[in-house]
Motif scaffolding. Structure first.
Motif, PDB file in Angstrom:
ATOM      1  N   ILE A  44       0.846  -1.192   0.000  1.00 44.41           N
ATOM      2  CA  ILE A  44       0.000   0.000   0.000  1.00 44.41           C
ATOM      3  C   ILE A  44       0.882   1.242   0.000  1.00 44.41           C
ATOM      4  O   ILE A  44       2.095   1.144   0.159  1.00 44.41           O
ATOM      5  N   GLU A  45       0.276   2.385  -0.179  1.00 49.37           N
ATOM      6  CA  GLU A  45       1.017   3.652  -0.244  1.00 49.37           C
ATOM      7  C   GLU A  45       0.622   4.551   0.920  1.00 49.37           C
ATOM      8  O   GLU A  45       0.114   5.647   0.736  1.00 49.37           O
ATOM      9  N   ALA A  46       0.869   4.087   2.140  1.00 45.48           N
ATOM     10  CA  ALA A  46       0.463   4.828   3.335  1.00 45.48           C
ATOM     11  C   ALA A  46       1.115   6.208   3.385  1.00 45.48           C
ATOM     12  O   ALA A  46       0.446   7.214   3.634  1.00 45.48           O
ATOM     13  N   ASP A  47       2.430   6.259   3.158  1.00 39.87           N
ATOM     14  CA  ASP A  47       3.123   7.545   3.235  1.00 39.87           C
ATOM     15  C   ASP A  47       2.714   8.476   2.099  1.00 39.87           C
ATOM     16  O   ASP A  47       2.575   9.680   2.298  1.00 39.87           O
ATOM     17  N   GLN A  48       2.529   7.911   0.926  1.00 40.89           N
ATOM     18  CA  GLN A  48       2.193   8.739  -0.221  1.00 40.89           C
ATOM     19  C   GLN A  48       0.790   9.326  -0.128  1.00 40.89           C
ATOM     20  O   GLN A  48       0.546  10.433  -0.603  1.00 40.89           O
ATOM     21  N   ILE A  49      -0.140   8.625   0.459  1.00 38.09           N
ATOM     22  CA  ILE A  49      -1.528   9.091   0.506  1.00 38.09           C
ATOM     23  C   ILE A  49      -1.851   9.725   1.849  1.00 38.09           C
ATOM     24  O   ILE A  49      -2.087  10.931   1.940  1.00 38.09           O
ATOM     25  N   ILE A  50      -1.847   8.933   2.909  1.00 38.33           N
ATOM     26  CA  ILE A  50      -2.218   9.449   4.230  1.00 38.33           C
ATOM     27  C   ILE A  50      -1.124  10.374   4.758  1.00 38.33           C
ATOM     28  O   ILE A  50      -1.412  11.417   5.347  1.00 38.33           O
ATOM     29  N   GLY A  51       0.121  10.002   4.547  1.00 34.34           N
ATOM     30  CA  GLY A  51       1.232  10.863   4.980  1.00 34.34           C
ATOM     31  C   GLY A  51       1.161  12.239   4.337  1.00 34.34           C
ATOM     32  O   GLY A  51       1.414  13.251   4.989  1.00 34.34           O
ATOM     33  N   ALA A 104      -2.182  18.980   6.418  1.00 36.58           N
ATOM     34  CA  ALA A 104      -2.840  19.473   7.630  1.00 36.58           C
ATOM     35  C   ALA A 104      -1.838  20.215   8.505  1.00 36.58           C
ATOM     36  O   ALA A 104      -2.129  21.295   9.027  1.00 36.58           O
ATOM     37  N   SER A 105      -0.658  19.645   8.636  1.00 38.98           N
ATOM     38  CA  SER A 105       0.382  20.269   9.456  1.00 38.98           C
ATOM     39  C   SER A 105       0.790  21.630   8.906  1.00 38.98           C
ATOM     40  O   SER A 105       1.051  22.561   9.676  1.00 38.98           O
ATOM     41  N   SER A 106       0.831  21.761   7.588  1.00 42.92           N
ATOM     42  CA  SER A 106       1.238  23.036   6.991  1.00 42.92           C
ATOM     43  C   SER A 106       0.254  24.154   7.317  1.00 42.92           C
ATOM     44  O   SER A 106       0.604  25.336   7.256  1.00 42.92           O
ATOM     45  N   PHE A 107      -0.973  23.799   7.680  1.00 43.97           N
ATOM     46  CA  PHE A 107      -1.974  24.776   8.101  1.00 43.97           C
ATOM     47  C   PHE A 107      -2.174  24.767   9.614  1.00 43.97           C
ATOM     48  O   PHE A 107      -3.136  25.344  10.127  1.00 43.97           O
ATOM     49  N   SER A 108      -1.282  24.080  10.315  1.00 46.73           N
ATOM     50  CA  SER A 108      -1.346  23.950  11.779  1.00 46.73           C
ATOM     51  C   SER A 108      -2.671  23.357  12.246  1.00 46.73           C
ATOM     52  O   SER A 108      -3.213  23.749  13.280  1.00 46.73           O
ATOM     53  N   LEU A 109      -3.186  22.422  11.463  1.00 44.42           N
ATOM     54  CA  LEU A 109      -4.437  21.748  11.818  1.00 44.42           C
ATOM     55  C   LEU A 109      -4.129  20.415  12.480  1.00 44.42           C
ATOM     56  O   LEU A 109      -3.310  19.646  11.979  1.00 44.42           O
ATOM     57  N   PRO A 110      -4.775  20.120  13.593  1.00 45.87           N
ATOM     58  CA  PRO A 110      -4.590  18.798  14.182  1.00 45.87           C
ATOM     59  C   PRO A 110      -5.261  17.746  13.303  1.00 45.87           C
ATOM     60  O   PRO A 110      -6.292  18.006  12.687  1.00 45.87           O
ATOM     61  N   ALA A 111      -4.668  16.595  13.233  1.00 45.89           N
ATOM     62  CA  ALA A 111      -5.228  15.521  12.401  1.00 45.89           C
ATOM     63  C   ALA A 111      -5.116  14.196  13.149  1.00 45.89           C
ATOM     64  O   ALA A 111      -4.446  13.260  12.687  1.00 45.89           O
ATOM     65  N   PRO A 112      -5.776  14.083  14.304  1.00 46.10           N
ATOM     66  CA  PRO A 112      -5.617  12.857  15.096  1.00 46.10           C
ATOM     67  C   PRO A 112      -6.136  11.603  14.397  1.00 46.10           C
ATOM     68  O   PRO A 112      -5.562  10.521  14.569  1.00 46.10           O
ATOM     69  N   ILE A 113      -7.179  11.720  13.618  1.00 45.48           N
ATOM     70  CA  ILE A 113      -7.695  10.533  12.925  1.00 45.48           C
ATOM     71  C   ILE A 113      -6.713  10.095  11.841  1.00 45.48           C
ATOM     72  O   ILE A 113      -6.436   8.901  11.691  1.00 45.48           O
ATOM     73  N   LEU A 114      -6.159  11.048  11.111  1.00 46.84           N
ATOM     74  CA  LEU A 114      -5.158  10.698  10.095  1.00 46.84           C
ATOM     75  C   LEU A 114      -3.939  10.053  10.741  1.00 46.84           C
ATOM     76  O   LEU A 114      -3.375   9.109  10.198  1.00 46.84           O
ATOM     77  N   SER A 115      -3.537  10.559  11.898  1.00 50.97           N
ATOM     78  CA  SER A 115      -2.389   9.974  12.603  1.00 50.97           C
ATOM     79  C   SER A 115      -2.674   8.534  13.003  1.00 50.97           C
ATOM     80  O   SER A 115      -1.810   7.660  12.870  1.00 50.97           O
TER      81      SER A 115
END
Length: 54
Positions: A11-18, A24-35
């Protein structure tokens, strides 16, 4: 990605979800579900790599 998981394929976990996490991080948004999703997918990748190595 679901089809890949169901077939035991890589699978491409880093390419898609990463990428979504970096965006999200670039906008300082928390993304606990993505993590959480990313952690589970990396675990899946690790387990798959252990089967190949064995």
């Amino acid at each position: 990605m679901l089809r890949d998981i169901e077939n035991g394929s890589p699978i491409e976990a880093d390419q898609i979800i990463g990428d979504m996490m970096r965006r999200a991080s670039s906008f300082s948004l928390p993304a606990p579900i993505l993590s959480t999703v990313h952690a589970h997918l990396k675990s899946y990748e690790f387990r798959g790599s252990q089967r190949i190595a064995a």
